[in-house]
Scaffold this motif. Structure first.
Motif, PDB file in Angstrom:
ATOM      1  N   ASN A   1       0.848  -1.191   0.000  1.00 50.77           N
ATOM      2  CA  ASN A   1       0.000   0.000   0.000  1.00 50.77           C
ATOM      3  C   ASN A   1       0.882   1.239   0.000  1.00 50.77           C
ATOM      4  O   ASN A   1       1.843   1.315   0.773  1.00 50.77           O
ATOM      5  N   ILE A   2       0.563   2.203  -0.848  1.00 53.84           N
ATOM      6  CA  ILE A   2       1.285   3.466  -0.807  1.00 53.84           C
ATOM      7  C   ILE A   2       0.310   4.626  -0.722  1.00 53.84           C
ATOM      8  O   ILE A   2      -0.805   4.555  -1.229  1.00 53.84           O
ATOM      9  N   ALA A   3       0.748   5.677  -0.044  1.00 55.77           N
ATOM     10  CA  ALA A   3       0.007   6.931  -0.011  1.00 55.77           C
ATOM     11  C   ALA A   3       0.663   7.888  -0.987  1.00 55.77           C
ATOM     12  O   ALA A   3       1.890   7.981  -1.044  1.00 55.77           O
ATOM     13  N   VAL A   4      -0.146   8.575  -1.775  1.00 51.44           N
ATOM     14  CA  VAL A   4       0.352   9.598  -2.689  1.00 51.44           C
ATOM     15  C   VAL A   4      -0.272  10.933  -2.280  1.00 51.44           C
ATOM     16  O   VAL A   4      -1.504  11.065  -2.267  1.00 51.44           O
ATOM     17  N   ILE A   5       0.571  11.879  -1.924  1.00 51.89           N
ATOM     18  CA  ILE A   5       0.110  13.196  -1.496  1.00 51.89           C
ATOM     19  C   ILE A   5       0.480  14.212  -2.573  1.00 51.89           C
ATOM     20  O   ILE A   5       1.648  14.582  -2.703  1.00 51.89           O
ATOM     21  N   PRO A   6      -0.484  14.668  -3.373  1.00 52.80           N
ATOM     22  CA  PRO A   6      -0.185  15.698  -4.374  1.00 52.80           C
ATOM     23  C   PRO A   6       0.024  17.050  -3.688  1.00 52.80           C
ATOM     24  O   PRO A   6      -0.788  17.457  -2.856  1.00 52.80           O
ATOM     25  N   ALA A   7       1.112  17.728  -4.033  1.00 49.39           N
ATOM     26  CA  ALA A   7       1.400  19.011  -3.380  1.00 49.39           C
ATOM     27  C   ALA A   7       2.263  19.868  -4.297  1.00 49.39           C
ATOM     28  O   ALA A   7       3.472  19.994  -4.100  1.00 49.39           O
ATOM     29  N   ARG A   8       1.645  20.456  -5.281  1.00 48.68           N
ATOM     30  CA  ARG A   8       2.428  21.275  -6.205  1.00 48.68           C
ATOM     31  C   ARG A   8       2.683  22.659  -5.602  1.00 48.68           C
ATOM     32  O   ARG A   8       1.993  23.109  -4.682  1.00 48.68           O
ATOM     33  N   GLY A   9       3.686  23.335  -6.135  1.00 48.58           N
ATOM     34  CA  GLY A   9       3.940  24.708  -5.736  1.00 48.58           C
ATOM     35  C   GLY A   9       3.073  25.653  -6.560  1.00 48.58           C
ATOM     36  O   GLY A   9       2.311  25.233  -7.428  1.00 48.58           O
ATOM     37  N   GLY A  10       3.171  26.926  -6.269  1.00 47.55           N
ATOM     38  CA  GLY A  10       2.492  27.918  -7.100  1.00 47.55           C
ATOM     39  C   GLY A  10       1.009  28.079  -6.856  1.00 47.55           C
ATOM     40  O   GLY A  10       0.274  28.450  -7.768  1.00 47.55           O
ATOM     41  N   SER A  11       0.538  27.805  -5.643  1.00 53.72           N
ATOM     42  CA  SER A  11      -0.870  28.027  -5.334  1.00 53.72           C
ATOM     43  C   SER A  11      -1.216  29.495  -5.544  1.00 53.72           C
ATOM     44  O   SER A  11      -0.519  30.382  -5.068  1.00 53.72           O
ATOM     45  N   LYS A  12      -2.309  29.741  -6.256  1.00 52.69           N
ATOM     46  CA  LYS A  12      -2.669  31.117  -6.613  1.00 52.69           C
ATOM     47  C   LYS A  12      -3.461  31.818  -5.511  1.00 52.69           C
ATOM     48  O   LYS A  12      -3.190  32.957  -5.159  1.00 52.69           O
ATOM     49  N   ARG A  13      -4.467  31.134  -4.961  1.00 49.85           N
ATOM     50  CA  ARG A  13      -5.355  31.813  -4.015  1.00 49.85           C
ATOM     51  C   ARG A  13      -4.754  31.933  -2.617  1.00 49.85           C
ATOM     52  O   ARG A  13      -4.982  32.911  -1.909  1.00 49.85           O
ATOM     53  N   ILE A  14      -3.990  30.926  -2.187  1.00 43.69           N
ATOM     54  CA  ILE A  14      -3.309  30.982  -0.897  1.00 43.69           C
ATOM     55  C   ILE A  14      -1.847  30.672  -1.168  1.00 43.69           C
ATOM     56  O   ILE A  14      -1.473  29.523  -1.378  1.00 43.69           O
ATOM     57  N   LYS A  15      -1.008  31.684  -1.167  1.00 44.06           N
ATOM     58  CA  LYS A  15       0.396  31.515  -1.527  1.00 44.06           C
ATOM     59  C   LYS A  15       1.110  30.558  -0.568  1.00 44.06           C
ATOM     60  O   LYS A  15       0.999  30.696   0.649  1.00 44.06           O
TER      61      LYS A  15
ATOM     62  N   LYS B   1       0.475  27.519   0.134  1.00 41.75           N
ATOM     63  CA  LYS B   1      -0.516  26.862   0.987  1.00 41.75           C
ATOM     64  C   LYS B   1      -0.026  25.552   1.595  1.00 41.75           C
ATOM     65  O   LYS B   1      -0.211  25.300   2.791  1.00 41.75           O
ATOM     66  N   ASN B   2       0.584  24.707   0.801  1.00 42.74           N
ATOM     67  CA  ASN B   2       0.907  23.355   1.273  1.00 42.74           C
ATOM     68  C   ASN B   2       1.896  23.326   2.432  1.00 42.74           C
ATOM     69  O   ASN B   2       1.871  22.391   3.240  1.00 42.74           O
ATOM     70  N   ILE B   3       2.784  24.329   2.504  1.00 46.35           N
ATOM     71  CA  ILE B   3       3.764  24.333   3.589  1.00 46.35           C
ATOM     72  C   ILE B   3       3.606  25.541   4.510  1.00 46.35           C
ATOM     73  O   ILE B   3       4.431  25.772   5.388  1.00 46.35           O
ATOM     74  N   ARG B   4       2.549  26.298   4.338  1.00 43.65           N
ATOM     75  CA  ARG B   4       2.270  27.424   5.232  1.00 43.65           C
ATOM     76  C   ARG B   4       1.886  26.887   6.622  1.00 43.65           C
ATOM     77  O   ARG B   4       1.237  25.848   6.753  1.00 43.65           O
ATOM     78  N   ALA B   5       2.296  27.601   7.660  1.00 44.14           N
ATOM     79  CA  ALA B   5       2.010  27.166   9.025  1.00 44.14           C
ATOM     80  C   ALA B   5       0.514  27.235   9.311  1.00 44.14           C
ATOM     81  O   ALA B   5      -0.113  28.282   9.147  1.00 44.14           O
ATOM     82  N   PHE B   6      -0.031  26.106   9.728  1.00 44.25           N
ATOM     83  CA  PHE B   6      -1.442  26.006  10.093  1.00 44.25           C
ATOM     84  C   PHE B   6      -1.490  25.506  11.533  1.00 44.25           C
ATOM     85  O   PHE B   6      -1.065  24.384  11.824  1.00 44.25           O
ATOM     86  N   ALA B   7      -1.977  26.342  12.441  1.00 42.30           N
ATOM     87  CA  ALA B   7      -2.060  25.979  13.863  1.00 42.30           C
ATOM     88  C   ALA B   7      -0.728  25.438  14.372  1.00 42.30           C
ATOM     89  O   ALA B   7      -0.683  24.479  15.142  1.00 42.30           O
ATOM     90  N   GLY B   8       0.369  26.027  13.874  1.00 46.28           N
ATOM     91  CA  GLY B   8       1.665  25.693  14.443  1.00 46.28           C
ATOM     92  C   GLY B   8       2.554  24.772  13.644  1.00 46.28           C
ATOM     93  O   GLY B   8       3.715  24.587  14.008  1.00 46.28           O
ATOM     94  N   GLN B   9       2.046  24.166  12.569  1.00 40.23           N
ATOM     95  CA  GLN B   9       2.923  23.321  11.759  1.00 40.23           C
ATOM     96  C   GLN B   9       2.533  23.408  10.287  1.00 40.23           C
ATOM     97  O   GLN B   9       1.402  23.804   9.966  1.00 40.23           O
ATOM     98  N   PRO B  10       3.446  23.055   9.381  1.00 45.86           N
ATOM     99  CA  PRO B  10       3.122  23.131   7.956  1.00 45.86           C
ATOM    100  C   PRO B  10       1.879  22.303   7.634  1.00 45.86           C
ATOM    101  O   PRO B  10       1.706  21.197   8.142  1.00 45.86           O
ATOM    102  N   LEU B  11       1.025  22.848   6.790  1.00 51.94           N
ATOM    103  CA  LEU B  11      -0.255  22.192   6.501  1.00 51.94           C
ATOM    104  C   LEU B  11      -0.083  20.759   6.026  1.00 51.94           C
ATOM    105  O   LEU B  11      -0.811  19.857   6.456  1.00 51.94           O
ATOM    106  N   ILE B  12       0.883  20.522   5.143  1.00 46.08           N
ATOM    107  CA  ILE B  12       1.080  19.172   4.624  1.00 46.08           C
ATOM    108  C   ILE B  12       1.464  18.180   5.729  1.00 46.08           C
ATOM    109  O   ILE B  12       1.246  16.971   5.604  1.00 46.08           O
TER     110      ILE B  12
END
Length: 230
Positions: free
Chosen positions: A2-16, A18-29
């Motif tokens: 079993n593998i998990a695939v987490i899509p996380a491209r750069g260049g988010s337009k609406r929330i710059k 986003k994938n690694i921005r701090a959310f409640a203390g840690q990167p969202l991803i």
């Protein structure tokens, strides 16, 4: 396997960022990676990205592998399935079950990841198992703008009591278990061969805009405080 695939491209337009921005203390991803690790059912946790900062952050947070996405799979119009297909074809080992986990799912729980795999693996004729939840308002009673006024979308339903209307569900946007071949064959996700994994509504929050982000962060902090006090 079993593998998990987490899509996380750069260049988010609406929330710059986003994938690694701090959310409640840690990167969202980090929340998606942590839930995948806690599930203890994945032989590999793979992050598909086109951005070096996301790849480096993902590895530091516990992802096992990075798959570098080509430019044609990193634009604003590429859907999830081609990204998962690329990851499956690129990863050196064949997995029987592949779970696409969104990088923007801080409420994701290992419990439901396990439930999805269990349901799918026990039913040979089913192709996917993915997260769903109920609408927070009866959609049959929706209205639309009509000039300066409004009109019901469905006149036959608008006057009915909520308890007399069918309970309807929507994609919760957290995870999608699928058989390897179902992904590769582009088997439709929304079909009778997909198993719904029902999540409580309070564990679901889209994060597409700054307003969504603020609301989700407030909800998460309240949820975490509740969990910690139990």
């Amino acid at each position: 396997m079993n593998i998990a695939v987490i899509p996380a491209r750069g260049g988010s337009k609406r929330i710059k960022g986003k994938n690694i921005r701090a959310f409640a203390g840690q990167p969202l991803i980090g929340y998606s990676i942590r839930a995948a690790k806690q599930a203890n059912i994945f032989d590999a946790i793979v992050v598909s990205t086109d951005a070096e900062d996301i790849g480096e952050m993902a590895i530091s947070l516990g992802a096992t592998d990075i798959i570098w996405r080509p430019p044609e799979l990193a634009d604003d119009f590429t859907g999830t399935t081609p990204v998962v297909q690329h990851a499956i074809k690129t990863y050196p080992e064949n997995a029987e079950f592949v779970c696409c986990i969104y990088a923007t799912a801080p409420f994701l729980s290992a419990v439901y990841l396990n439930q999805g795999l269990e349901l799918l693996s026990q039913t040979a004729d089913m192709q996917y198992a993915f997260s769903v939840t109920t609408f927070d308002f009866p959609v049959q009673r929706a209205i639309r703008m009509n000039g300066r006024g409004v009109s019901p979308v469905d006149y036959a339903q608008i006057g009915k009591r909520s308890q007399d209307l069918e309970t309807l569900y929507h994609d919760a946007g957290q995870f999608y278990w699928g058989r390897r071949q179902a992904w590769l064959d582009h088997h439709p996700m929304f079909s009778p061969q997909s198993i719904p994994v029902v999540l409580p509504h309070y564990l679901v929050q889209d994060i597409d805009t700054e307003e969504d982000w603020i609301r989700a962060e407030l909800m998460y902090k309240a949820y975490k405080e509740h969990i910690d006090h139990d």
